[in-house]
Design a protein around this motif. Structure first.
Motif, mmCIF file in Angstrom:
data_model
loop_
_atom_site.group_PDB
_atom_site.id
_atom_site.type_symbol
_atom_site.label_atom_id
_atom_site.label_comp_id
_atom_site.label_asym_id
_atom_site.label_seq_id
_atom_site.Cartn_x
_atom_site.Cartn_y
_atom_site.Cartn_z
ATOM 1 N N THR A 114 0.848 -1.184 0.000
ATOM 2 C CA THR A 114 0.000 0.000 0.000
ATOM 3 C C THR A 114 0.885 1.234 0.000
ATOM 4 O O THR A 114 1.769 1.367 0.836
ATOM 5 N N ILE A 115 0.632 2.113 -0.935
ATOM 6 C CA ILE A 115 1.337 3.393 -0.983
ATOM 7 C C ILE A 115 0.529 4.375 -0.146
ATOM 8 O O ILE A 115 -0.695 4.425 -0.246
ATOM 9 N N ARG A 116 1.226 5.152 0.669
ATOM 10 C CA ARG A 116 0.552 6.038 1.622
ATOM 11 C C ARG A 116 0.980 7.488 1.471
ATOM 12 O O ARG A 116 2.086 7.774 1.045
ATOM 13 N N GLU A 117 0.076 8.357 1.876
ATOM 14 C CA GLU A 117 0.403 9.775 2.025
ATOM 15 C C GLU A 117 1.348 9.902 3.226
ATOM 16 O O GLU A 117 1.493 8.959 4.016
ATOM 17 N N ALA A 118 1.948 11.047 3.401
ATOM 18 C CA ALA A 118 2.875 11.258 4.514
ATOM 19 C C ALA A 118 2.204 11.044 5.875
ATOM 20 O O ALA A 118 2.849 10.616 6.829
ATOM 21 N N GLY B 81 -18.048 10.363 5.832
ATOM 22 C CA GLY B 81 -18.959 11.134 4.983
ATOM 23 C C GLY B 81 -19.490 10.197 3.910
ATOM 24 O O GLY B 81 -19.938 9.094 4.198
ATOM 25 N N LYS B 82 -19.370 10.607 2.653
ATOM 26 C CA LYS B 82 -19.848 9.785 1.542
ATOM 27 C C LYS B 82 -18.742 8.949 0.901
ATOM 28 O O LYS B 82 -18.983 8.228 -0.053
ATOM 29 N N THR B 83 -17.548 9.058 1.442
ATOM 30 C CA THR B 83 -16.391 8.394 0.847
ATOM 31 C C THR B 83 -16.094 7.089 1.578
ATOM 32 O O THR B 83 -15.918 7.067 2.796
ATOM 33 N N ARG B 84 -16.012 6.020 0.794
ATOM 34 C CA ARG B 84 -15.676 4.703 1.365
ATOM 35 C C ARG B 84 -14.165 4.530 1.297
ATOM 36 O O ARG B 84 -13.562 4.565 0.220
ATOM 37 N N LEU B 85 -13.560 4.347 2.463
ATOM 38 C CA LEU B 85 -12.115 4.146 2.575
ATOM 39 C C LEU B 85 -11.851 2.706 2.951
ATOM 40 O O LEU B 85 -12.574 2.116 3.757
ATOM 41 N N ILE B 86 -10.805 2.128 2.365
ATOM 42 C CA ILE B 86 -10.382 0.780 2.717
ATOM 43 C C ILE B 86 -8.905 0.802 3.060
ATOM 44 O O ILE B 86 -8.154 1.637 2.546
ATOM 45 N N ASP B 87 -8.490 -0.109 3.933
ATOM 46 C CA ASP B 87 -7.087 -0.186 4.299
ATOM 47 C C ASP B 87 -6.843 -1.530 4.972
ATOM 48 O O ASP B 87 -7.781 -2.237 5.331
ATOM 49 N N ASN B 88 -5.571 -1.879 5.108
ATOM 50 C CA ASN B 88 -5.205 -3.116 5.785
ATOM 51 C C ASN B 88 -3.760 -3.024 6.245
ATOM 52 O O ASN B 88 -3.001 -2.180 5.780
ATOM 53 N N ILE B 89 -3.423 -3.916 7.173
ATOM 54 C CA ILE B 89 -2.067 -3.993 7.696
ATOM 55 C C ILE B 89 -1.796 -5.440 8.077
ATOM 56 O O ILE B 89 -2.680 -6.134 8.596
ATOM 57 N N GLU B 90 -0.596 -5.904 7.797
ATOM 58 C CA GLU B 90 -0.217 -7.263 8.197
ATOM 59 C C GLU B 90 0.268 -7.287 9.626
ATOM 60 O O GLU B 90 0.879 -6.344 10.111
ATOM 61 N N VAL B 91 -0.027 -8.398 10.292
ATOM 62 C CA VAL B 91 0.427 -8.635 11.657
ATOM 63 C C VAL B 91 1.277 -9.883 11.630
ATOM 64 O O VAL B 91 0.858 -10.906 11.124
#
Length: 115
Positions: A1-5, A105-115
């Protein structure tokens, strides 16, 4: 995943966030990190993490996000081998994925992280 700062996963959907929502959005990744760190810390001091303990960690993260106006669709811990929920206690020897989908709000965000 590429991320913002600030940790927010890069996505074309991010442009739909208001300026206020954009400031809140990185909390999604921060909660994933917190869950991951709690799991890792527990597994370094105990042989396993019980399903009840995992449920409690995930519910706490959901509550934290909902307080910041996220509407959670899912926040789950999955086995990386087949992306199913673990049917047993979590063990150090197994890799896991913490995955989340939530509306801000109206924006669907998805994300994940490995453990």
């Amino acid at each position: 995943t590429i991320r913002e700062a600030d940790g927010l996963a890069l996505s074309s959907r991010n442009r739909y966030l208001s300026s206020n929502e954009r400031q809140i959005a990185p909390a999604l990744f921060r909660e994933l990190i917190a869950v991951s760190e709690n799991i890792t810390q527990t597994l370094h001091t105990a042989p396993y993490l019980s399903p009840e303990e995992l449920t409690s960690l995930l519910q706490s993260a959901k509550n934290n996000l909902e307080k910041q106006t996220f509407q959670i669709q899912y926040l789950d811990c999955l086995q990386t081998s087949d992306l199913t929920a673990p049917m047993h206690p979590l063990h150090q020897s197994q890799p896991y994925l913490i995955a989340v989908a939530a509306f801000l709000g109206k924006t669907r965000l998805i994300d994940n992280i490995e453990v």
